[in-house]
Design a protein around this motif. Structure first.
Motif, short mmCIF file in Angstrom:
data_model
loop_
_atom_site.label_atom_id
_atom_site.label_comp_id
_atom_site.label_asym_id
_atom_site.label_seq_id
_atom_site.Cartn_x
_atom_site.Cartn_y
_atom_site.Cartn_z
N THR A 30 0.84 -1.20 0.00
CA THR A 30 0.00 0.00 0.00
C THR A 30 0.87 1.25 0.00
O THR A 30 1.81 1.37 0.79
N TRP A 31 0.55 2.16 -0.89
CA TRP A 31 1.30 3.41 -1.07
C TRP A 31 0.37 4.60 -0.81
O TRP A 31 -0.75 4.63 -1.28
N GLN A 32 0.86 5.59 -0.08
CA GLN A 32 0.12 6.81 0.26
C GLN A 32 0.72 7.99 -0.47
O GLN A 32 1.95 8.17 -0.46
N THR A 34 2.05 11.49 -0.77
CA THR A 34 2.56 12.43 0.22
C THR A 34 2.83 13.81 -0.37
O THR A 34 2.95 14.79 0.37
N LYS A 65 -3.77 13.93 -1.88
CA LYS A 65 -2.96 13.36 -0.80
C LYS A 65 -3.74 12.36 0.04
O LYS A 65 -3.16 11.61 0.81
N SER A 66 -5.06 12.33 -0.10
CA SER A 66 -5.86 11.34 0.62
C SER A 66 -5.82 9.98 -0.07
O SER A 66 -6.31 8.99 0.46
N THR A 68 -4.67 6.43 -1.58
CA THR A 68 -3.76 5.30 -1.41
C THR A 68 -3.98 4.35 -2.58
O THR A 68 -5.07 4.28 -3.15
N GLU A 70 -3.16 0.25 -3.43
CA GLU A 70 -2.69 -1.03 -2.92
C GLU A 70 -2.48 -1.98 -4.10
O GLU A 70 -3.43 -2.36 -4.78
N SER A 81 -9.69 6.94 -1.97
CA SER A 81 -9.50 8.38 -1.77
C SER A 81 -10.72 8.96 -1.08
O SER A 81 -11.77 8.32 -1.00
N PHE A 139 4.72 9.04 -3.64
CA PHE A 139 4.07 8.08 -2.75
C PHE A 139 5.10 7.56 -1.74
O PHE A 139 6.28 7.42 -2.08
N LYS A 142 3.29 2.44 2.97
CA LYS A 142 2.73 2.40 4.34
C LYS A 142 3.18 1.14 5.05
O LYS A 142 3.47 0.15 4.49
#
Length: 142
Positions: A30-32, A34, A65-66, A68, A70, A81, A139, A142
């Protein structure tokens, strides 16, 4: 000397495989988002729309930015999002080119190609080029 070169080459190969790994596997997880850089998009906006876009840009960046993403081993991706309090989730598929420079996301009737400019175990930076400009997203895993 040949033995030394063979040992050196073998050690180098083992280190490269261990550190470099497979880019496909690096992407799993999972990547957020940033950071989002949309500054180059402002350059292509007509002058009469520039003030509006400049005002909207911070809100658009915060909404992005909200997000993610996966990535799973079976080639599926789930994008989540939240925009103005509304949660959304979209499923699709992903593929990464052999040279790990192009990430393609397919979902709900559309396809998005992203240029991968950086990919490590902890960070990914992609650039998205559209007809009205380009932007980049950073990204963190997480």
């Amino acid at each position: 000397m040949k033995l030394f070169n063979a040992i050196l080459l073998s050690t180098f190969t083992v280190v490269m495989v261990a550190c470099g790994g497979n880019s496909q596997n690096t992407l799993l997880g999972t990547w957020q988002v940033t950071d989002v850089d949309m500054s180059s998009m402002l350059e292509t906006v007509p002058e009469e729309q520039k003030a509006f876009m400049e005002a909207m840009l911070p809100m658009m960046q915060e909404a992005m930015k909200s997000m993610t993403m996966e990535f799973s081993e079976d080639g599926k991706v789930i994008t989540k999002s939240a925009v103005m309090g509304e949660q959304s989730e979209e499923e699709g598929t992903w593929s990464l080119s052999d040279d790990a420079k192009t990430l393609t996301i397919n979902g709900e009737g559309n396809s998005q190609e992203m240029q991968v400019t950086e990919l490590t175990n902890a960070k990914m930076v992609v650039k998205i080029v559209e007809e009205d400009g380009e932007f980049s997203m950073t990204f963190e895993k997480k």
